[in-house]
Design an enzyme around this catalytic site. Sequence first.
Site, short mmCIF file in Angstrom:
data_model
loop_
_atom_site.label_atom_id
_atom_site.label_comp_id
_atom_site.label_asym_id
_atom_site.label_seq_id
_atom_site.Cartn_x
_atom_site.Cartn_y
_atom_site.Cartn_z
N ALA A 136 0.85 -1.28 0.11
CA ALA A 136 -0.13 0.10 0.08
C ALA A 136 0.79 1.28 -0.03
O ALA A 136 0.45 2.27 -0.34
CB ALA A 136 -0.77 -0.07 1.15
N LYS A 137 2.18 1.20 0.43
CA LYS A 137 3.13 2.29 0.37
C LYS A 137 2.45 3.54 1.17
O LYS A 137 2.59 4.77 0.72
CB LYS A 137 3.38 2.60 -0.84
CG LYS A 137 4.17 1.33 -1.75
CD LYS A 137 4.76 1.73 -2.87
CE LYS A 137 5.51 0.64 -3.52
NZ LYS A 137 4.59 -0.56 -4.16
#
Length: 273
Positions: A94-95
């Site tokens: 998802a960063k």
Amino acid sequence: MKFTEMLQARWRNQNTLLCVGLDPNRSRFPEVLADSPDAVYEFCCGIVDATADLVCAFKPQIAYFASEGAEDALKRIIAYIHANHPGIPVILDAKRGDIGSTCEHYAREAFERFEADCVTLSPYMGEDTVAPYLAWPEKGAFLLCRTSNKSGDELQMLDVGGGERLFERVARLVAEKWNRTGELGLVVGATYPEELAAVRRIAPDIPLLVPGVGAQGGDVEAAVKAGMDTCGAGMVINSGRAILYASRGADWKEAARAAALATRDAINAARGC
């Protein structure tokens, strides 16, 4: 079981450092799924079943699901992995990176809503944006460090003083200050083996998530030799498109398995296994 314990068990018992990225793109699905209303779920679960014994982790990329409005499918896929292939950790790619109060909700999204075992994060806003994830001491997080894309040079290679580059500072902070639960790792691309080796010297004992092999062209042997820990493991080497889309025909699962097996074997050859 903690995330790192799950990884270590897969490294040891399955003798694999391969991670399969789940990046579902409907335009590249096999023809047999063209008319299925649940194609994203069916495709990802088919890939999971075909490759589960060859991997140390699965890594779904949330953007591919969110753009399709398929978050429910993502939740069901993660539940499917946990129910049918217990012990394989799921890394939610998802960063995320935001202020602490917002990250509390992102952490709940990853660990409560989707029930992932680990999440990828951006370290750009500093330690207080990482801290909310540490409230789940059994869960893991990989922080972006030296990414596989070329324009990462614009920031990651900056000299931050004393000859230390920004990616090296990130590695040092994670290894020496932020890793209070022992469940943090770093993302370092296979496309930069010299920098990968530099990160391993700074952080000799933490896991490295290594994208960039397969379709992105990273050299498996160079990456493995640069990133292995002293036990000959310590890496989660991700391959996505080269495995997922090995065939669009009726043999799509078999083709995905063959591609995963070839990658796993190439990694192990580089390890000397």
